[in-house]
Design a protein around this motif. Structure first.
Motif, PDB file in Angstrom:
ATOM      1  N   UNK A 152       0.873  -1.174   0.000  1.00  0.00           N
ATOM      2  CA  UNK A 152       0.000   0.000   0.000  1.00  0.00           C
ATOM      3  C   UNK A 152       0.906   1.219   0.000  1.00  0.00           C
ATOM      4  N   UNK A 153       0.712   2.091  -0.970  1.00  0.00           N
ATOM      5  CA  UNK A 153       1.656   3.186  -1.192  1.00  0.00           C
ATOM      6  C   UNK A 153       0.899   4.493  -1.405  1.00  0.00           C
ATOM      7  N   UNK A 154       1.283   5.527  -0.671  1.00  0.00           N
ATOM      8  CA  UNK A 154       0.690   6.845  -0.894  1.00  0.00           C
ATOM      9  C   UNK A 154       1.032   7.325  -2.302  1.00  0.00           C
ATOM     10  N   UNK A 162       5.726   6.523   3.310  1.00  0.00           N
ATOM     11  CA  UNK A 162       4.370   6.267   2.837  1.00  0.00           C
ATOM     12  C   UNK A 162       4.235   4.974   2.068  1.00  0.00           C
ATOM     13  N   UNK A 163       5.129   4.009   2.335  1.00  0.00           N
ATOM     14  CA  UNK A 163       5.085   2.701   1.681  1.00  0.00           C
ATOM     15  C   UNK A 163       4.934   1.642   2.766  1.00  0.00           C
ATOM     16  N   UNK A 164       3.870   0.837   2.677  1.00  0.00           N
ATOM     17  CA  UNK A 164       3.552  -0.096   3.752  1.00  0.00           C
ATOM     18  C   UNK A 164       3.360  -1.507   3.191  1.00  0.00           C
ATOM     19  N   UNK A 165       3.983  -2.472   3.839  1.00  0.00           N
ATOM     20  CA  UNK A 165       3.872  -3.867   3.432  1.00  0.00           C
ATOM     21  C   UNK A 165       2.670  -4.495   4.143  1.00  0.00           C
ATOM     22  N   UNK A 166       1.741  -5.036   3.360  1.00  0.00           N
ATOM     23  CA  UNK A 166       0.494  -5.568   3.897  1.00  0.00           C
ATOM     24  C   UNK A 166       0.548  -7.102   3.901  1.00  0.00           C
ATOM     25  N   UNK A 171      -3.315  -5.488   8.908  1.00  0.00           N
ATOM     26  CA  UNK A 171      -2.395  -4.496   8.339  1.00  0.00           C
ATOM     27  C   UNK A 171      -3.125  -3.562   7.375  1.00  0.00           C
ATOM     28  N   UNK A 172      -3.923  -4.157   6.513  1.00  0.00           N
ATOM     29  CA  UNK A 172      -4.598  -3.384   5.475  1.00  0.00           C
ATOM     30  C   UNK A 172      -5.515  -2.329   6.078  1.00  0.00           C
ATOM     31  N   UNK A 173      -6.338  -2.750   7.029  1.00  0.00           N
ATOM     32  CA  UNK A 173      -7.276  -1.813   7.648  1.00  0.00           C
ATOM     33  C   UNK A 173      -6.542  -0.723   8.430  1.00  0.00           C
ATOM     34  N   UNK A 174      -5.444  -1.113   9.094  1.00  0.00           N
ATOM     35  CA  UNK A 174      -4.694  -0.140   9.901  1.00  0.00           C
ATOM     36  C   UNK A 174      -4.055   0.924   9.018  1.00  0.00           C
ATOM     37  N   UNK A 175      -3.312   0.508   7.991  1.00  0.00           N
ATOM     38  CA  UNK A 175      -2.581   1.480   7.184  1.00  0.00           C
ATOM     39  C   UNK A 175      -3.500   2.275   6.268  1.00  0.00           C
ATOM     40  N   UNK A 176      -4.593   1.663   5.852  1.00  0.00           N
ATOM     41  CA  UNK A 176      -5.552   2.413   5.041  1.00  0.00           C
ATOM     42  C   UNK A 176      -6.176   3.541   5.874  1.00  0.00           C
ATOM     43  N   UNK A 177      -6.433   3.244   7.131  1.00  0.00           N
ATOM     44  CA  UNK A 177      -7.000   4.267   8.015  1.00  0.00           C
ATOM     45  C   UNK A 177      -5.977   5.352   8.353  1.00  0.00           C
ATOM     46  N   UNK A 178      -4.691   4.967   8.415  1.00  0.00           N
ATOM     47  CA  UNK A 178      -3.640   5.920   8.766  1.00  0.00           C
ATOM     48  C   UNK A 178      -3.165   6.754   7.575  1.00  0.00           C
ATOM     49  N   UNK A 179      -3.525   6.336   6.371  1.00  0.00           N
ATOM     50  CA  UNK A 179      -3.046   7.029   5.168  1.00  0.00           C
ATOM     51  C   UNK A 179      -3.448   8.502   5.206  1.00  0.00           C
ATOM     52  N   UNK A 180      -2.486   9.363   4.940  1.00  0.00           N
ATOM     53  CA  UNK A 180      -2.720  10.810   5.001  1.00  0.00           C
ATOM     54  C   UNK A 180      -3.130  11.392   3.650  1.00  0.00           C
ATOM     55  N   UNK A 181      -3.331  10.542   2.690  1.00  0.00           N
ATOM     56  CA  UNK A 181      -3.741  10.996   1.366  1.00  0.00           C
ATOM     57  C   UNK A 181      -4.204   9.811   0.549  1.00  0.00           C
ATOM     58  N   UNK A 182      -4.461  10.033  -0.737  1.00  0.00           N
ATOM     59  CA  UNK A 182      -4.874   8.951  -1.617  1.00  0.00           C
ATOM     60  C   UNK A 182      -3.731   7.963  -1.795  1.00  0.00           C
ATOM     61  N   UNK A 183      -4.086   6.705  -2.026  1.00  0.00           N
ATOM     62  CA  UNK A 183      -3.056   5.670  -2.131  1.00  0.00           C
ATOM     63  C   UNK A 183      -3.340   4.756  -3.320  1.00  0.00           C
TER      64      UNK A 183
END
Length: 326
Positions: A152-154, A162-166, A171-183
């Protein structure tokens, strides 16, 4: 040889002080003015003068920058942070008289590099094989389509931030919620031992020499930690195709991973990258090339290159109260 007044921004970080390191390798008479938002930036000790900067998103950043250029009679500006580079690039039409003094890539390459989705779409439209990419979907849909783990990448990020390994739905729900912009969501391709960073210098619609490529391993901060100079004809051919499409101007960085026999582009950087001091040590001195192209307005000289390996390690800078340093 007349003295050249050079401004390097972001000298507290690896790109900024890497540019200063590269400048010090030249035989030119340089007056290097360093700039950083932090008053304790390490790069100030490698410069002739230091200025504490304003943040790139400050309302008066541009006025501040061009005032520094005037007061210090700066001949050439190197941007050590993407935030500053993008801020200035967006305003280039407002300051035409300064453009010849700024190390900026073409507007096309700079704008594309800001947004990973735009980069992906542009390459797809021009028939370049890209990493499988999705805009949205449920975890089940994405994991079925892209496999696990996926990335998942901003869309708008820099320096491997802004690069997260899912690995799973948590993991997916956490980082999607934490994303500070479109990804965007991408397939994880290749592995850490087959990642490449390639530098080219664009001039007159072409490049001055073949790409200078390092096979590398990254540090935890996203910069090159270990590197080996490599020459891979198939990768060079891929880069040459990208150059024909993008027509970059000046220092440009492409990053790839080898996946199932193919070199897939991770990202394009419209600037000198964090490996610049390593490249300079092997003869590919991007800072000197910039002086020749931007400041001296002449054909960049072909570099004499060497092969080898490089390892980065932590060192110390000690400042004593009597103002002496080691």
């Amino acid at each position: 040889m007349a003295q050249l007044n050079v401004l390097v921004t972001g000298v507290g970080a690896i790109i900024g002080y890497g540019i200063v390191n590269s400048l010090r390798r030249t035989s030119r008479k340089l007056n290097i003015v360093g700039m950083d938002v932090y008053p304790d930036a390490i790069g100030q000790y490698f410069c002739d003068h230091f200025i504490q900067a304003k943040y790139a998103d400050s309302i008066d950043y541009l006025d501040f920058l061009f005032d520094v250029i005037e007061r210090h009679e700066i001949d050439l500006v190197f941007f050590g942070t993407e935030q500053e580079l993008y801020r200035v690039s967006d305003a280039r039409h407002k300051y035409p008289d300064y453009m010849s003094r700024l190390v900026l890539n073409s507007r096309t390459v700079t704008d594309l590099s800001k947004d990973k989705l735009k980069t992906h779409s542009f390459l797809r439209q021009h028939g370049v094989e890209t990493i499988p990419t999705r805009l949205d979907g449920s975890f089940d849909e994405l994991s079925k389509d892209l496999g696990l783990p996926f990335i998942l990448k901003l869309r708008c990020s820099y320096a491997s931030k802004g690069v997260f390994l899912i690995h799973d739905e948590l993991d997916f729900n956490y980082w999607r919620a934490k994303a500070t912009g479109e990804y965007i969501v991408q397939k994880l391709v290749g592995d850490d031992s087959h990642e490449y960073t390639a530098a080219i210098f664009g001039q007159d619609g072409d490049v001055i020499c073949k790409p200078f490529v390092l096979r590398r391993r990254l540090s935890g901060e996203g910069a090159t930690a270990k590197a080996e100079v490599v020459d891979i004809p198939e990768l060079n051919k891929t880069i040459q195709h990208l150059v024909r499409l993008l027509r970059p101007v000046g220092p440009t960085n492409f990053q790839f991973r080898l996946h199932q026999g193919k070199y897939l582009l991770l990202e394009v950087n419209p600037r000198i990258s964090s490996s610049t001091s390593i490249r300079a040590a092997f003869g590919y001195n991007e800072a000197e090339m910039c002086i020749e192209h931007y400041a001296e307005n002449r054909q960049v000289e072909l570099p004499t290159l060497r092969n080898g390996t490089a390892v980065r390690y932590i060192s110390d800078w000690i400042g004593y109260e009597d103002s002496s340093n080691i």
